[in-house]
Motif scaffolding. Structure first.
Motif, PDB file in Angstrom:
ATOM      1  N   VAL A   1       0.846  -1.189   0.000  1.00  0.00           N
ATOM      2  CA  VAL A   1       0.000   0.000   0.000  1.00  0.00           C
ATOM      3  C   VAL A   1       0.886   1.245   0.000  1.00  0.00           C
ATOM      4  CG1 VAL A   1      -1.699   1.329   1.309  1.00  0.00           C
ATOM      5  CG2 VAL A   1      -1.901  -1.171   1.144  1.00  0.00           C
ATOM      6  N   GLY A   2       0.571   2.209  -0.852  1.00  0.00           N
ATOM      7  CA  GLY A   2       1.325   3.448  -0.959  1.00  0.00           C
ATOM      8  C   GLY A   2       2.274   3.477  -2.132  1.00  0.00           C
TER       9      GLY A   2
ATOM     10  N   CYS B   1      -1.793   5.002  -7.630  1.00  0.00           N
ATOM     11  CA  CYS B   1      -1.167   4.644  -6.367  1.00  0.00           C
ATOM     12  C   CYS B   1      -1.987   3.550  -5.693  1.00  0.00           C
ATOM     13  CB  CYS B   1      -1.087   5.876  -5.465  1.00  0.00           C
ATOM     14  SG  CYS B   1      -0.198   5.582  -3.912  1.00  0.00           S
TER      15      CYS B   1
ATOM     16  N   ARG C   1      -3.804   1.765  -2.923  1.00  0.00           N
ATOM     17  CA  ARG C   1      -4.412   2.207  -1.669  1.00  0.00           C
ATOM     18  C   ARG C   1      -4.982   1.057  -0.835  1.00  0.00           C
ATOM     19  NH1 ARG C   1      -1.925   6.792  -0.986  1.00  0.00           N
ATOM     20  NH2 ARG C   1      -2.467   8.427  -2.496  1.00  0.00           N
TER      21      ARG C   1
ATOM     22  N   ARG D   1       3.608   3.408  -5.992  1.00  0.00           N
ATOM     23  CA  ARG D   1       3.139   3.798  -7.313  1.00  0.00           C
ATOM     24  C   ARG D   1       3.020   2.530  -8.162  1.00  0.00           C
ATOM     25  NH1 ARG D   1       0.718   8.079  -8.965  1.00  0.00           N
ATOM     26  NH2 ARG D   1       1.704   7.802 -11.009  1.00  0.00           N
TER      27      ARG D   1
END
Length: 284
Positions: free
Chosen positions: A199-200, A213, A215, A202
């Protein structure tokens, strides 16, 4: 003269009077009788009719004919009392119905003497006996706005198009081909692919080269079993706002959210791009 104003109590009293048994719409004239009608060719007691006692037997037969398909000339009428006992055979066409003193709830039984009658051999009750209209392929193909034409156009634009796929797109759900459904009955489907993502990070989604991105990574209630990746896209080419069927998994504006299978998401150095070159496949 001044008009008389009715109070609410007056109006309600009037309504109660009108709707009470024996008044207006519920009233039955003294010269009418309610009779049940049965038929020799029909299985059920098919109707209850009000008959005027001043009607002749011939007039009664004509009225019955409009309901059961038997001609008056082919009809023998039996009048039975409430217990089913035969009271009279209505054979004299000129005789008035009142002559036989029928009462409410008595039965008029129609005997159809014509073997070729509309009611014979179950034609009025068994729809399987009715010949159905069948349109030829040539006539159907000549029509406009048919499903066949709609399907052909869709498959021309997308060779893998199916009605199920289009319904999924309209509902904002990912389309899973039938061949993949059996594979995706496993709750851990694509767990290994999901484990390489974080998560986070690119990412880029393929096919289509959409960027965004990551999430959310995990399972989604309402979607097929297995793991999903929620992506906040850089451009408004998604199909949701980070929620699926009312349950939110991440925040983003409507149209920027997409849920995809992990094997379609590649994490890495994917900066934002301005070029609009996206596809809608394999996402919601």
């Amino acid at each position: 003269m001044a008009a008389t104003m009715l109070t609410r109590a007056d109006i309600q009293a009037l309504k109660d009077y009108v709707s009470a048994p024996g008044n207006f719409g519920q009233n039955q004239a003294e010269s009418t009788v309610r009779l049940h009608v049965t038929h020799s060719n029909l299985k059920a007691e098919f109707i209850e009719l009000r008959m005027d006692l001043h009607m002749t037997v011939e007039a009664v037969k004509l009225k019955l004919g409009t309901h059961c398909g038997t001609l008056a000339s082919d009809m023998i009428l039996h009048l039975k009392d409430g217990s089913g006992k035969l009271v009279a055979i209505l054979a004299e066409s000129h005789r008035k119905l009142g002559f036989f003193s029928p009462e409410d709830g008595w039965v008029l039984h129609v005997i159809d003497t014509n073997p070729n009658s509309l009611s014979a051999r179950g034609w009025l009750e068994d729809t399987s006996k009715v010949q159905k209209y069948v349109m030829s392929d040539a006539d159907y193909d000549a029509r406009e706005n048919t499903y066949r034409r709609h399907k052909a156009q869709k498959q021309k634009d997308d060779p893998e198009w199916t009605a199920e796929k289009e319904l999924c797109m309209r509902r904002g759900m990912p389309y899973v081909p039938s061949a993949q459904k059996e594979v995706e009955e496993d709750e851990e489907h694509q767990a290994a692919e999901a484990s390489r993502l974080s998560v986070g990070a690119r990412c880029e989604v393929n096919p289509g080269g959409k960027r965004g991105c990551i999430r959310y990574i995990g399972k989604c209630a309402g979607l097929p079993l297995g793991y999903w990746v929620g992506v906040h896209l850089d451009e408004p080419v998604g199909r949701n706002d980070g929620s699926v069927k009312g349950k939110r998994y991440f925040e983003c504006p409507l149209g920027y959210g997409s849920f995809l299978r992990p094997d379609t998401v590649n994490a890495g150095d994917f900066p934002e791009i301005d070029e609009f070159r996206f596809s809608d496949e394999d996402e919601i």
